[in-house]
Scaffold this motif. Sequence first.
Motif, mmCIF file in Angstrom:
data_model
loop_
_atom_site.group_PDB
_atom_site.id
_atom_site.type_symbol
_atom_site.label_atom_id
_atom_site.label_comp_id
_atom_site.label_asym_id
_atom_site.label_seq_id
_atom_site.Cartn_x
_atom_site.Cartn_y
_atom_site.Cartn_z
ATOM 1 N N ASP A 84 1.048 -1.386 0.145
ATOM 2 C CA ASP A 84 0.286 0.027 0.181
ATOM 3 C C ASP A 84 0.647 1.810 -0.129
ATOM 4 O O ASP A 84 0.157 2.600 -1.218
ATOM 5 C CB ASP A 84 -1.043 0.408 1.248
ATOM 6 C CG ASP A 84 -2.073 -0.749 1.245
ATOM 7 O OD1 ASP A 84 -2.627 -0.888 0.142
ATOM 8 O OD2 ASP A 84 -3.156 -1.524 2.473
ATOM 9 N N ARG A 85 2.290 1.337 0.451
ATOM 10 C CA ARG A 85 2.804 2.110 0.864
ATOM 11 C C ARG A 85 3.271 2.697 -0.525
ATOM 12 O O ARG A 85 3.329 3.797 -0.696
ATOM 13 C CB ARG A 85 4.216 1.879 1.557
ATOM 14 C CG ARG A 85 5.019 3.240 2.186
ATOM 15 C CD ARG A 85 4.079 3.843 2.800
ATOM 16 N NE ARG A 85 4.522 4.987 3.434
ATOM 17 C CZ ARG A 85 4.924 5.935 2.811
ATOM 18 N NH1 ARG A 85 4.918 6.442 1.204
ATOM 19 N NH2 ARG A 85 6.097 7.465 2.912
ATOM 20 N N THR A 107 19.448 3.153 -2.514
ATOM 21 C CA THR A 107 18.333 3.502 -3.499
ATOM 22 C C THR A 107 16.988 2.622 -2.613
ATOM 23 O O THR A 107 17.516 1.679 -2.772
ATOM 24 C CB THR A 107 18.833 3.983 -5.298
ATOM 25 O OG1 THR A 107 18.778 2.453 -5.619
ATOM 26 C CG2 THR A 107 19.524 4.885 -5.501
ATOM 27 N N LEU A 108 16.145 3.179 -3.021
ATOM 28 C CA LEU A 108 15.442 2.494 -3.342
ATOM 29 C C LEU A 108 14.735 1.055 -3.974
ATOM 30 O O LEU A 108 14.516 0.568 -3.370
ATOM 31 C CB LEU A 108 13.468 2.991 -3.433
ATOM 32 C CG LEU A 108 12.101 2.946 -2.734
ATOM 33 C CD1 LEU A 108 11.464 4.120 -3.048
ATOM 34 C CD2 LEU A 108 11.607 1.740 -3.852
ATOM 35 N N ALA A 109 14.896 1.239 -5.206
ATOM 36 C CA ALA A 109 15.275 0.138 -6.207
ATOM 37 C C ALA A 109 16.108 -0.837 -5.543
ATOM 38 O O ALA A 109 15.813 -1.596 -5.729
ATOM 39 C CB ALA A 109 15.796 0.832 -7.689
ATOM 40 N N GLY A 153 10.957 -2.683 4.511
ATOM 41 C CA GLY A 153 9.629 -1.423 3.776
ATOM 42 C C GLY A 153 9.756 -0.148 4.797
ATOM 43 O O GLY A 153 9.529 0.621 4.392
ATOM 44 N N ALA A 154 10.017 -0.272 6.521
ATOM 45 C CA ALA A 154 10.754 0.720 6.766
ATOM 46 C C ALA A 154 11.734 1.845 5.697
ATOM 47 O O ALA A 154 11.473 3.364 6.032
ATOM 48 C CB ALA A 154 11.077 0.619 8.384
ATOM 49 N N GLU A 155 12.502 1.254 5.566
ATOM 50 C CA GLU A 155 13.266 2.406 4.810
ATOM 51 C C GLU A 155 12.636 2.874 3.954
ATOM 52 O O GLU A 155 13.038 3.498 3.234
ATOM 53 C CB GLU A 155 14.359 1.343 4.025
ATOM 54 C CG GLU A 155 15.268 0.858 5.511
ATOM 55 C CD GLU A 155 16.321 0.049 5.007
ATOM 56 O OE1 GLU A 155 18.086 0.154 5.820
ATOM 57 O OE2 GLU A 155 16.307 -0.953 4.112
ATOM 58 N N ARG A 210 10.616 6.950 0.710
ATOM 59 C CA ARG A 210 8.667 7.567 -0.754
ATOM 60 C C ARG A 210 9.100 9.019 0.718
ATOM 61 O O ARG A 210 8.650 9.909 -0.639
ATOM 62 C CB ARG A 210 7.902 6.713 -0.382
ATOM 63 C CG ARG A 210 8.211 5.774 -1.121
ATOM 64 C CD ARG A 210 6.622 5.511 -1.800
ATOM 65 N NE ARG A 210 6.457 6.243 -2.576
ATOM 66 C CZ ARG A 210 5.080 6.570 -2.782
ATOM 67 N NH1 ARG A 210 4.471 5.532 -2.876
ATOM 68 N NH2 ARG A 210 5.186 7.453 -4.124
ATOM 69 N N ASP A 211 9.092 8.892 1.466
ATOM 70 C CA ASP A 211 9.060 10.821 2.782
ATOM 71 C C ASP A 211 9.756 11.801 2.062
ATOM 72 O O ASP A 211 9.033 12.565 1.990
ATOM 73 C CB ASP A 211 8.940 10.137 3.935
ATOM 74 C CG ASP A 211 7.289 9.224 4.237
ATOM 75 O OD1 ASP A 211 6.833 9.532 3.831
ATOM 76 O OD2 ASP A 211 7.662 9.275 5.372
#
Length: 205
Positions: free
Chosen positions: A22-23, A95-97, A190-192, A197-198
């Motif tokens: 969902d995030r 990175t997120l990726a 998931g928290a990272e 994203r924030d």
Amino acid sequence: MTPGRLTPLLEQFDFARRRLTDRMTGPVVDSGDANGVEVGPMTDEEYLWEPVPGCWSVRRRSDGPGPRATLLTGTGEWGRDATPPPHPSPPPFTTLAWRLTHLSEMLTLRADHVTGSHTLTRDDYRVSGDAASAVAAFEAAATAWRQALLSTDDVALDTVGHSTYPHGSDPDDVFLDVVWWVNQELLHHGAEIALLRDLFRTRRR
């Protein structure tokens, strides 16, 4: 029937998986206090965003590995920055990726090394170069791991080496400990991903 010891870990996994999906996709994510927070779907720019110099990320093979990396793991057009041990110190910011593909690869390979062919390695994993494909790959990986867990009985939970995953201590661990560790990885990364994203949303333009 699902072993009683496994039930709370499955519930935790399902909650963490849903919250992360969902995030990344929206339109609403559980804030943790029963209030929904609106979020938009992750973009390719956000997926590949490098918030600091020298990031490790996923890259086209034609571009080669990033700073301090010596290879790109995986198969296909894209790969993930890596290096054989010993790893760089201090570790590169990822990175997120990088974090999402690492998480999806881990779930995919561990599922294979519990109920699959017991042969997959990082070189077999197809790394996603765009956000939509990466989210879909995570969902497929999480589904595969959950199905592997549902095939587990009490004997398997107590068996050392029930998972033969080659990139960790699984062959030396009781399987119940592996299940706990995978949940920790999902919650941790998931928290990272949520934080990145924030940061992307509030960055200076």
